[in-house]
Motif scaffolding. Structure first.
Motif, PDB file in Angstrom:
ATOM      1  N   LYS A   6      45.101 -11.753 -29.723  1.00 33.11           N
ATOM      2  CA  LYS A   6      43.847 -11.275 -30.311  1.00 33.11           C
ATOM      3  C   LYS A   6      43.328 -12.238 -31.374  1.00 33.11           C
ATOM      4  O   LYS A   6      42.168 -12.670 -31.326  1.00 33.11           O
ATOM      5  N   THR A   7      44.189 -12.564 -32.317  1.00 30.56           N
ATOM      6  CA  THR A   7      43.763 -13.455 -33.399  1.00 30.56           C
ATOM      7  C   THR A   7      43.383 -14.827 -32.846  1.00 30.56           C
ATOM      8  O   THR A   7      42.385 -15.420 -33.262  1.00 30.56           O
ATOM      9  N   THR A   8      44.153 -15.315 -31.908  1.00 30.01           N
ATOM     10  CA  THR A   8      43.850 -16.617 -31.315  1.00 30.01           C
ATOM     11  C   THR A   8      42.478 -16.587 -30.639  1.00 30.01           C
ATOM     12  O   THR A   8      41.701 -17.539 -30.752  1.00 30.01           O
TER      13      THR A   8
ATOM     14  N   GLY B 166      39.068 -12.459 -41.371  1.00 24.38           N
ATOM     15  CA  GLY B 166      40.300 -12.753 -40.647  1.00 24.38           C
ATOM     16  C   GLY B 166      41.342 -11.667 -40.821  1.00 24.38           C
ATOM     17  O   GLY B 166      41.139 -10.700 -41.555  1.00 24.38           O
ATOM     18  N   GLN B 167      42.481 -11.850 -40.133  1.00 19.30           N
ATOM     19  CA  GLN B 167      43.515 -10.818 -40.172  1.00 19.30           C
ATOM     20  C   GLN B 167      44.094 -10.651 -41.577  1.00 19.30           C
ATOM     21  O   GLN B 167      44.478  -9.561 -41.975  1.00 19.30           O
ATOM     22  N   PHE B 168      44.173 -11.756 -42.323  1.00 19.64           N
ATOM     23  CA  PHE B 168      44.714 -11.670 -43.677  1.00 19.64           C
ATOM     24  C   PHE B 168      43.611 -12.013 -44.662  1.00 19.64           C
ATOM     25  O   PHE B 168      42.920 -13.008 -44.488  1.00 19.64           O
TER      26      PHE B 168
ATOM     27  N   MET C 112      35.748  -9.291 -36.729  1.00 17.84           N
ATOM     28  CA  MET C 112      36.653  -8.685 -37.703  1.00 17.84           C
ATOM     29  C   MET C 112      38.015  -8.517 -37.061  1.00 17.84           C
ATOM     30  O   MET C 112      38.157  -7.815 -36.071  1.00 17.84           O
ATOM     31  N   ASP C 113      39.005  -9.175 -37.665  1.00 19.21           N
ATOM     32  CA  ASP C 113      40.363  -9.108 -37.127  1.00 19.21           C
ATOM     33  C   ASP C 113      41.143  -8.062 -37.907  1.00 19.21           C
ATOM     34  O   ASP C 113      41.482  -8.266 -39.069  1.00 19.21           O
ATOM     35  N   GLU C 114      41.388  -6.936 -37.276  1.00 21.24           N
ATOM     36  CA  GLU C 114      42.074  -5.794 -37.908  1.00 21.24           C
ATOM     37  C   GLU C 114      41.462  -5.442 -39.269  1.00 21.24           C
ATOM     38  O   GLU C 114      42.147  -5.480 -40.292  1.00 21.24           O
ATOM     39  N   PRO C 115      40.176  -5.073 -39.274  1.00 21.45           N
ATOM     40  CA  PRO C 115      39.484  -4.877 -40.542  1.00 21.45           C
ATOM     41  C   PRO C 115      40.008  -3.722 -41.382  1.00 21.45           C
ATOM     42  O   PRO C 115      39.917  -3.761 -42.599  1.00 21.45           O
TER      43      PRO C 115
HETATM   44 MG   LIG Z   1      46.465 -10.985 -35.012  1.00 25.04          MG
END
Ligand SMILES: [Mg+2]
Ligand SMILES: Nc1ncnc2c1ncn2[C@@H]1O[C@H](COP(=O)(O)OP(=O)(O)OP(=O)(O)O)[C@@H](O)[C@H]1O
Lengths: 330, 282
Positions: free
Chosen positions: A43-45, A83-85, A159-162
């Motif tokens: 997902k993040t990639t 991003g995720q973080f 939005m990555d895991e918002p």
């Molecule tokens: Mg991820």
């Protein structure tokens, strides 16, 4: 015209890890796509490839009508990314962080400051606006990061895991913000671990596993794929489990590719696939009653996205294991 | 309605140079705010050079011969340019650690997803380091004066000397930027930025008269980019010891030019590599 986000055959390998193995996606303008998948699915990639942060080994990506590989700079003007973080500068205050991002979106200092104030208000950070982000809680940082992604309200958002790490109230509020954005015409790709969130926000859902999209559709379509309704009965006495199970079998759709009657002994729970809704439920209750089976609970359950997720990704993992064992057996 | 559309579309600014300068200033400002909020960095950065000033003047001062003189005062004046130059090169570690930290915290990803000029994150960082270097030099110069360092040339020349020192520090912060982008942790960037500085600064004319080195080392020292700046500063400060024989090597004969050329070459080379690395950072 392809959608606001379009990807075809995205491949990305890291050493011998094939993080993306041909991802195809299409998100029509003004809609939300929820990207679901287990940890390490890619997902993040995918998000990083679509936001110009990572160059895919092969494949095609178009965002807001612009080729991601050929016009990365123009793409960056049309997107917002969280991003995720949380990526915030710990030694700047909330306001300074947002103002900096605004200025780097080429806003004038004054306009950037005004926009920062608006966002701080919107994300419940006004009270902490002049504290350094180092003093923020995890959820506050997350919100600051999301605010940074919204500085220019770009036409396409990622939005990555918002909502990971947000408390229920702030999650609700973020959902409201997202709905507002989308009703204003923004296209959003969001990854999430919360199936409820995808159900709630996303028009379309893509399930990713092992770097591939293994299923895509609306939440209802995906649920239909996993099967229809189930009846769940919890009997009062342990010795009634057998007879209740035999009784339910009569109503079961088993054999129709809908799975089997299952028994969870320790919970005295029997589950079986059915069709017929509330009418059938009443019938089963009467039948149980005439047979003297006392029940603690009975209910009609429709599949949740959790079921979809588990059955899709669980199945793929099993199939792969089978292949592996076959190969070693040869 | 127009208020909404104003914020929605970000226009491409016409002038890329103007945009690049503006973005760099925004990033530099951010780094300066950070420095002001973490003053320990500046203070710890001063410990080592001040310790060197004290150690070399009082411990070795009387025993090291420079030129034809072994007086403590001659060595003291000779030494300062060396310590100044060594100090400015520590900007390598600062820039490296800062950028590695930004990578680690995901800030580089944030910047790379913004429509900003490609070199601005690194340029802004090196500009902020330049300010820090200048502050460090001021404090160090005061300490040097307190232990008896004096200049014997006009003010303009002294300024040229400090200008060359700042330029050298700026050049080395670009080396640091490349290191910061290449390693995984800020700690690695700090040590990676410092380890090679010690041989570089010790095999030079910084602390001893290179004329007294074995010929193999002497050649290295004379062509060491670092020596050019040290020699130039000694000339500009009037700190060459009595009886000092200027080596025949070109950089030692024309140290101001050599220092300029070296610094500009280092900037051109490492800036190109660092910006390329930034664009593809994963
Ligand atoms: Mg991820
Ligand atoms: N920079 C990298 N170097 C090496 N491997 C990587 C890198 N980035 C991702 N991977 C690998 O690629 C695969 C996909 O990772 P990715 O981060 O896209 O997963 P994800 O779906 O976002 O997972 P999660 O739900 O845990 O965030 C994983 O196996 C991961 O280890």
């Amino acid at each position: 015209m392809p959608g606001a986000i379009y990807a075809e055959g995205l491949v990305k390998t890291f050493g011998n890890v094939r993080a993306l193995d041909g991802v195809d996606l299409e998100v029509p303008e003004g809609t939300v796509l929820g990207l679901l998948g287990p940890n390490g699915a890619g997902k993040t990639t995918t998000v990083r490839c679509l936001t110009t942060l990572l160059r895919p080994d092969s494949g095609k990506a178009v965002v807001a009508g612009l080729d991601v590989l050929k016009q990365p700079d123009a793409v960056r003007r049309s997107i917002g990314l969280s991003g995720q973080f949380a990526a915030v500068d710990e030694y700047l205050t909330g306001r300074e962080n947002l103002q900096m991002v605004g200025q780097l979106y080429q806003m004038k200092a004054k306009a950037a400051k005004a926009r920062a104030d608006e966002l701080l208000e919107q994300f419940n950070l006004a009270d902490a606006a002049d504290r350094t982000a180092k003093t923020y809680s995890g959820g506050m940082r997350r919100r600051l990061d999301l605010a940074a992604a919204l500085v220019v309200s770009p036409p396409v958002m990622f939005m990555d895991e918002p909502t990971t790490g947000l408390d229920p109230r702030n999650r609700q509020q973020l959902w409201e913000v997202i709905k507002q954005l989308v009703s204003g015409g923004t296209t959003l790709l969001l990854t999430t671990q919360y199936l409820e969130e995808a159900d709630h926000l996303a028009h379309d859902i893509a399930v990713v596993d092992h770097g591939k999209v293994i299923a895509q559709g609306t939440s209802d379509q995906l649920k239909a794929r996993t099967g229809g309704e189930r009846v769940e009965v919890v009997v009062h006495e342990r010795e009634h489990i057998q007879s209740a199970s035999a009784l339910l079998d009569k109503y079961s759709l088993r054999g129709a590719g809908q799975g089997d009657t299952t028994v969870e002994d320790h919970m005295r729970k029997i589950t079986t696939p059915v069709s017929g809704g509330a009418k059938l439920l009443a019938e089963i209750i009467r039948d149980l009653d005439t047979n003297g089976i006392e029940i603690d609970d009975i209910g009609l359950r429709r599949p949740t996205l959790d079921d979809v997720f588990l059955s899709l990704t669980g199945h793929v993992a099993e199939a792969k294991d089978d292949e592996d064992t076959k190969e070693t057996a040869k | 309605m127009s208020a909404v559309t104003d914020t929605v579309r970000v226009t491409a600014p016409g002038n890329p140079v103007g945009r690049s300068i503006r973005d760099s200033l925004v990033v530099a400002r951010r780094n300066l705010i950070r420095m002001a909020r973490i003053p320990e960095m500046l203070i710890f950065g001063l410990f080592q050079p001040i310790m060197f000033v004290v150690l070399f003047t009082y411990v070795f001062g009387g025993s090291i011969q420079v030129g034809s003189s072994s007086s403590t005062q001659a060595y003291r004046e000779f030494l300062m340019a060396g310590i100044f130059a060594q100090t400015v090169t520590f900007a390598t570690a600062g820039a490296g650690a800062g950028i590695a930290d930004d990578m680690h915290k995901g800030l580089i990803d944030r910047f790379r997803s913004l429509p900003m000029s490609r070199g601005a994150v690194l340029t802004g960082r090196t500009m902020a380091d330049l300010v820090q270097t200048a502050l460090t030099l001021v404090v160090l110069a005061v300490v040097a004066v307190l232990v008896g360092w004096r200049t014997h040339e006009n003010f303009g020349k002294v300024l040229v000397g400090f200008g060359l020192l700042l330029l050298l520090g700026y050049a080395f912060s670009w080396i640091g930027a490349l290191i910061g982008l290449s390693v995984r942790t800020p700690e690695a960037a700090t040590s990676g930025g410092l380890i090679w500085l010690f041989p570089l600064t010790f095999i030079s004319n910084a602390f001893v008269d290179a004329n007294q080195m074995p010929s193999f080392l002497r050649h290295i020292a004379e062509w060491n980019p670092f020596s050019a700046t040290v020699q130039a500063c000694r000339e500009m400060f009037g700190n060459l010891p009595p009886g000092f024989q200027t080596p025949d090597a070109w950089p030692m004969q024309h140290p101001v030019w050599a220092s300029l050329i070296w610094s500009v070459l280092i900037i051109a080379f490492f800036r190109t590599l660092a910006v390329r690395k930034y664009r593809s950072a994963a």
